[in-house]
Design a protein around this motif. Structure first.
Motif, PDB file in Angstrom:
ATOM      1  N   THR A   1       4.993  -5.620  -0.414  1.00  0.00           N
ATOM      2  CA  THR A   1       5.486  -6.508   1.037  1.00  0.00           C
ATOM      3  C   THR A   1       4.434  -7.887   0.620  1.00  0.00           C
ATOM      4  OG1 THR A   1       4.686  -5.305   1.726  1.00  0.00           O
ATOM      5  CG2 THR A   1       6.923  -5.684   2.581  1.00  0.00           C
ATOM      6  N   LYS A   2       3.928  -8.562  -0.282  1.00  0.00           N
ATOM      7  CA  LYS A   2       3.103  -9.075  -0.498  1.00  0.00           C
ATOM      8  C   LYS A   2       3.371 -10.536   0.463  1.00  0.00           C
ATOM      9  CE  LYS A   2       1.564  -8.640  -4.892  1.00  0.00           C
ATOM     10  NZ  LYS A   2       0.984  -8.609  -6.360  1.00  0.00           N
ATOM     11  N   VAL A   3       2.567 -11.314   0.029  1.00  0.00           N
ATOM     12  CA  VAL A   3       2.894 -13.061   0.908  1.00  0.00           C
ATOM     13  C   VAL A   3       3.338 -13.074  -0.020  1.00  0.00           C
ATOM     14  CG1 VAL A   3       1.982 -14.127   2.210  1.00  0.00           C
ATOM     15  CG2 VAL A   3       0.374 -12.386   2.699  1.00  0.00           C
TER      16      VAL A   3
ATOM     17  N   ARG B   1      -2.503  -4.945   3.122  1.00  0.00           N
ATOM     18  CA  ARG B   1      -3.994  -4.243   2.255  1.00  0.00           C
ATOM     19  C   ARG B   1      -4.278  -5.559   1.530  1.00  0.00           C
ATOM     20  NH1 ARG B   1      -3.794  -4.428  -3.043  1.00  0.00           N
ATOM     21  NH2 ARG B   1      -1.975  -4.755  -3.885  1.00  0.00           N
ATOM     22  N   PHE B   2      -2.570  -6.368   1.348  1.00  0.00           N
ATOM     23  CA  PHE B   2      -3.123  -7.735   1.078  1.00  0.00           C
ATOM     24  C   PHE B   2      -3.428  -8.328   1.785  1.00  0.00           C
ATOM     25  CE2 PHE B   2      -1.538 -11.483  -1.185  1.00  0.00           C
ATOM     26  CZ  PHE B   2      -1.563 -11.431  -2.878  1.00  0.00           C
ATOM     27  N   ALA B   3      -3.029  -8.659   3.040  1.00  0.00           N
ATOM     28  CA  ALA B   3      -3.013  -9.721   4.287  1.00  0.00           C
ATOM     29  C   ALA B   3      -4.627  -9.767   4.889  1.00  0.00           C
ATOM     30  CB  ALA B   3      -1.959 -10.610   4.588  1.00  0.00           C
ATOM     31  N   ALA B   4      -4.264  -8.942   5.391  1.00  0.00           N
ATOM     32  CA  ALA B   4      -5.485  -7.993   5.814  1.00  0.00           C
ATOM     33  C   ALA B   4      -7.261  -8.684   5.521  1.00  0.00           C
ATOM     34  CB  ALA B   4      -5.002  -7.328   7.390  1.00  0.00           C
ATOM     35  N   ALA B   5      -6.614  -8.299   3.903  1.00  0.00           N
ATOM     36  CA  ALA B   5      -8.072  -7.965   3.622  1.00  0.00           C
ATOM     37  C   ALA B   5      -9.389  -9.647   3.256  1.00  0.00           C
ATOM     38  CB  ALA B   5      -7.727  -7.778   2.555  1.00  0.00           C
ATOM     39  N   THR B   6     -10.223  -9.800   3.424  1.00  0.00           N
ATOM     40  CA  THR B   6     -10.299 -10.797   3.661  1.00  0.00           C
ATOM     41  C   THR B   6     -11.488 -11.368   2.608  1.00  0.00           C
ATOM     42  OG1 THR B   6     -13.027  -9.470   4.139  1.00  0.00           O
ATOM     43  CG2 THR B   6     -11.649 -10.461   5.895  1.00  0.00           C
TER      44      THR B   6
ATOM     45  N   LEU C   1      -3.214   4.427   4.529  1.00  0.00           N
ATOM     46  CA  LEU C   1      -3.383   3.907   2.902  1.00  0.00           C
ATOM     47  C   LEU C   1      -2.654   3.441   1.826  1.00  0.00           C
ATOM     48  CD1 LEU C   1      -1.564   7.184   1.778  1.00  0.00           C
ATOM     49  CD2 LEU C   1       0.462   5.929   2.956  1.00  0.00           C
ATOM     50  N   PHE C   2      -2.675   2.672   1.998  1.00  0.00           N
ATOM     51  CA  PHE C   2      -2.733   1.050   1.488  1.00  0.00           C
ATOM     52  C   PHE C   2      -3.453   1.084   0.156  1.00  0.00           C
ATOM     53  CE2 PHE C   2       1.720   2.801   2.156  1.00  0.00           C
ATOM     54  CZ  PHE C   2       2.978   2.450   1.092  1.00  0.00           C
ATOM     55  N   PRO C   3      -4.793   0.103   0.751  1.00  0.00           N
ATOM     56  CA  PRO C   3      -6.006  -0.079   0.191  1.00  0.00           C
ATOM     57  C   PRO C   3      -6.172   1.729  -0.550  1.00  0.00           C
ATOM     58  CG  PRO C   3      -6.037  -0.205   2.441  1.00  0.00           C
ATOM     59  CD  PRO C   3      -4.502   0.747   2.202  1.00  0.00           C
ATOM     60  N   TYR C   4      -5.878   2.574  -0.323  1.00  0.00           N
ATOM     61  CA  TYR C   4      -6.448   3.929  -0.788  1.00  0.00           C
ATOM     62  C   TYR C   4      -5.891   4.356  -2.003  1.00  0.00           C
ATOM     63  CZ  TYR C   4      -7.489   9.203  -1.358  1.00  0.00           C
ATOM     64  OH  TYR C   4      -7.928  10.425  -1.692  1.00  0.00           O
ATOM     65  N   MET C   5      -4.275   4.015  -1.465  1.00  0.00           N
ATOM     66  CA  MET C   5      -3.265   4.012  -2.870  1.00  0.00           C
ATOM     67  C   MET C   5      -3.758   3.393  -4.107  1.00  0.00           C
ATOM     68  SD  MET C   5       0.934   4.776  -2.865  1.00  0.00           S
ATOM     69  CE  MET C   5       0.591   5.278  -1.596  1.00  0.00           C
ATOM     70  N   GLN C   6      -3.548   2.397  -3.446  1.00  0.00           N
ATOM     71  CA  GLN C   6      -3.862   0.965  -4.823  1.00  0.00           C
ATOM     72  C   GLN C   6      -5.650   1.380  -5.783  1.00  0.00           C
ATOM     73  OE1 GLN C   6      -1.924  -1.209  -5.148  1.00  0.00           O
ATOM     74  NE2 GLN C   6      -2.452  -1.235  -6.830  1.00  0.00           N
ATOM     75  N   THR C   7      -6.769   1.969  -4.701  1.00  0.00           N
ATOM     76  CA  THR C   7      -7.581   2.607  -5.069  1.00  0.00           C
ATOM     77  C   THR C   7      -7.380   3.421  -5.995  1.00  0.00           C
ATOM     78  OG1 THR C   7      -9.205   2.466  -2.876  1.00  0.00           O
ATOM     79  CG2 THR C   7      -9.959   3.492  -4.728  1.00  0.00           C
ATOM     80  N   VAL C   8      -6.790   4.199  -5.722  1.00  0.00           N
ATOM     81  CA  VAL C   8      -6.420   5.122  -6.873  1.00  0.00           C
ATOM     82  C   VAL C   8      -5.322   4.483  -8.669  1.00  0.00           C
ATOM     83  CG1 VAL C   8      -4.218   7.563  -7.035  1.00  0.00           C
ATOM     84  CG2 VAL C   8      -6.614   7.440  -4.836  1.00  0.00           C
TER      85      VAL C   8
ATOM     86  N   ALA D   1     -12.819  -2.144  -4.895  1.00  0.00           N
ATOM     87  CA  ALA D   1     -12.456  -3.939  -3.831  1.00  0.00           C
ATOM     88  C   ALA D   1     -10.984  -2.537  -2.724  1.00  0.00           C
ATOM     89  CB  ALA D   1     -12.354  -4.937  -3.993  1.00  0.00           C
ATOM     90  N   GLN D   2     -10.988  -2.129  -3.066  1.00  0.00           N
ATOM     91  CA  GLN D   2      -9.433  -1.645  -2.884  1.00  0.00           C
ATOM     92  C   GLN D   2     -10.340  -0.529  -2.078  1.00  0.00           C
ATOM     93  OE1 GLN D   2      -7.182  -2.583  -1.678  1.00  0.00           O
ATOM     94  NE2 GLN D   2      -7.411  -4.322  -2.410  1.00  0.00           N
ATOM     95  N   PHE D   3     -10.954   0.611  -2.593  1.00  0.00           N
ATOM     96  CA  PHE D   3     -11.484   1.079  -1.444  1.00  0.00           C
ATOM     97  C   PHE D   3     -12.648   0.796  -0.374  1.00  0.00           C
ATOM     98  CE2 PHE D   3     -13.922   5.237  -0.775  1.00  0.00           C
ATOM     99  CZ  PHE D   3     -13.253   6.086  -0.578  1.00  0.00           C
ATOM    100  N   ALA D   4     -13.510  -0.444  -0.551  1.00  0.00           N
ATOM    101  CA  ALA D   4     -14.457  -0.694   0.515  1.00  0.00           C
ATOM    102  C   ALA D   4     -12.986  -1.286   1.962  1.00  0.00           C
ATOM    103  CB  ALA D   4     -14.640  -1.713   0.211  1.00  0.00           C
ATOM    104  N   LEU D   5     -11.625  -1.645   1.100  1.00  0.00           N
ATOM    105  CA  LEU D   5     -10.923  -1.992   2.563  1.00  0.00           C
ATOM    106  C   LEU D   5     -10.755  -0.808   2.993  1.00  0.00           C
ATOM    107  CD1 LEU D   5      -9.084  -3.891   3.824  1.00  0.00           C
ATOM    108  CD2 LEU D   5      -7.526  -4.246   1.702  1.00  0.00           C
ATOM    109  N   TYR D   6     -10.482  -0.208   2.503  1.00  0.00           N
ATOM    110  CA  TYR D   6      -9.672   1.573   2.498  1.00  0.00           C
ATOM    111  C   TYR D   6     -10.759   1.442   3.985  1.00  0.00           C
ATOM    112  CZ  TYR D   6      -9.514   6.373   3.717  1.00  0.00           C
ATOM    113  OH  TYR D   6      -9.966   7.666   4.008  1.00  0.00           O
ATOM    114  N   LYS D   7     -12.106   1.795   3.792  1.00  0.00           N
ATOM    115  CA  LYS D   7     -13.353   2.226   4.672  1.00  0.00           C
ATOM    116  C   LYS D   7     -13.114   1.277   5.742  1.00  0.00           C
ATOM    117  CE  LYS D   7     -16.669   2.503   1.508  1.00  0.00           C
ATOM    118  NZ  LYS D   7     -17.970   3.313   0.881  1.00  0.00           N
TER     119      LYS D   7
END
Ligand code: GN1
Ligand code: MG
Length: 356
Positions: free
Chosen positions: A210-212, A247-252, A299-306, A333-339
């Protein structure tokens, strides 16, 4: 044979050659290769796509899903993609030289976006929620086009495997901090699979990407035209559509931002998307699903990190990497978003509880 000649030959298995002018590369997906077919008059008429069959190993199963989904949506009067059959076999794909290709109509007046405003993410939230609602009564049983696609336990298993097999000590060393961070929360991050096994969390037909930029908007009015990229439509927890969008849209910052101090979780986008999504999924969303939406946002930024890190340790076979460390940079970058998403869980819960 030149590349262009080859693309021309493949396209002419679906439509008369007299209708084909130019064929040009299009889009920025990480998995499939996409081209736009332009008529001799210069109008964009079709989209040609090479299916990545290393990722989608069961092309027939994949196209069965897409056929079922698009027919179901069209029956309901919902605008969707339209794939054309190979005129000689009637199949929705062409197999040639070990490659798989398909052709769909180009949607006129359409444009995709890579960033959202709070206003547009509210609309998109409604749109992906409606998409799930529209597919809730599809009669066909859909295939898992990628088995265990959003299964966190299985993704962690793949990471363990890549880590165990990795012979590149520099990559292993570089990944250590991220691997420790991932390991520290493994148990809590596999909540979905545990709830699923205990019968508390259902699978529904989800979009799963579900990416924009998987929604087409009208160039003229800005309205949503239709949901695209249907390859991963399959049974999944609702966490998939909800969490992957945020994960995609709320990331700055972009998903591969090298400067992780720029990566934060944007609560305005979260709120706008969540209220749209909850509004359109009201008819079916259970209390457990609703309660765990903030978990899905982590979960999704975490999963994408993995996933990115597993691919990095595996030698970059899955995600197209534009430079050697690209998958590492993406994972970081994904792990930073997860945190940062984790830091907002209480605020997310509070907002969801305030909604009708
Ligand atoms: C892939 O191809 P694209 O960019 O739409 C991937 C998604 C990832 C995404 C990360 C089939 O999607 O799951 O979230 O990259 N799709 C597949 O950008 O693996
Ligand atoms: Mg895509």
């Amino acid at each position: 044979m030149s590349d262009n000649k080859k693309l021309f030959n493949i396209t002419s298995r679906f439509i008369p050659s007299s209708e084909i002018g130019e064929i040009k590369e299009l889009g920025d997906g990480l998995i499939n290769s996409t081209f736009v077919v332009v008529s001799p008059k210069g109008e964009r008429t079709h989209v040609l796509q090479k299916i990545n069959h290393h990722v989608f190993t069961d092309v027939a199963g994949l196209m069965f899903n897409i056929d079922a989904v698009t027919r179901h949506l069209r029956k309901k009067g919902v605008m969707t993609l339209h794939f054309l059959p190979d005129t000689s076999t009637g199949k929705l794909w062409v197999e040639t030289e070990g490659e798989y290709w398909r052709l769909m109509d180009y949607i006129p007046d359409s444009v995709s976006q890579n960033v959202v405003s709070p206003e547009s993410s509210n609309i998109v939230g409604k749109c992906f929620g409606q998409f799930e609602a529209q597919l809730a009564d599809i009669p066909e049983h859909l295939n898992d086009t990628i088995p265990n696609f959003h299964n966190m336990e299985s993704r962690l298993g793949q990471l363990d495997e890549s880590r165990a097999k990795c012979t590149n000590s520099e990559r292993l060393q570089k990944s250590k901090e991220l691997l420790d961070g991932i390991d520290a929360v493994r148990d809590e991050m596999t909540l979905g699979e545990k709830l699923g096994r205990s019968g508390k969390l259902p699978k529904r037909i989800c979009h799963c990407d579900t990416k924009v930029n998987n929604i087409l908007f009208s160039k003229t009015t800005g309205d949503v035209l239709c949901v695209i990229d249907l390859d991963t439509v399959m049974p999944s927890f609702v966490f998939s559509d909800y969490g992957d969008f945020l994960r995609f849209a709320a990331a700055t910052a972009p998903e591969d931002e090298p400067d992780i101090t720029r990566m934060h979780f944007n609560m305005e986008i979260f709120k706008a998307f969540t209220s749209g999504y909850i509004e359109s999924t009201k008819p079916f969303l259970t209390p457990i699903e609703r309660e765990n939406l903030p978990f899905a946002a982590t979960l999704f930024p975490y999963m994408q990190t993995v996933r990115f890190l597993a691919d990095y340790l595996d030698g970059d076979h899955y995600f197209r990497a534009n430079y050697p460390e690209h998958n590492f940079v993406r994972a970081r970058a994904q792990f930073a978003l997860y945190k940062d998403a984790v830091a907002h869980v209480d605020a997310m819960k509070e907002y969801i509880n305030s909604l009708p």
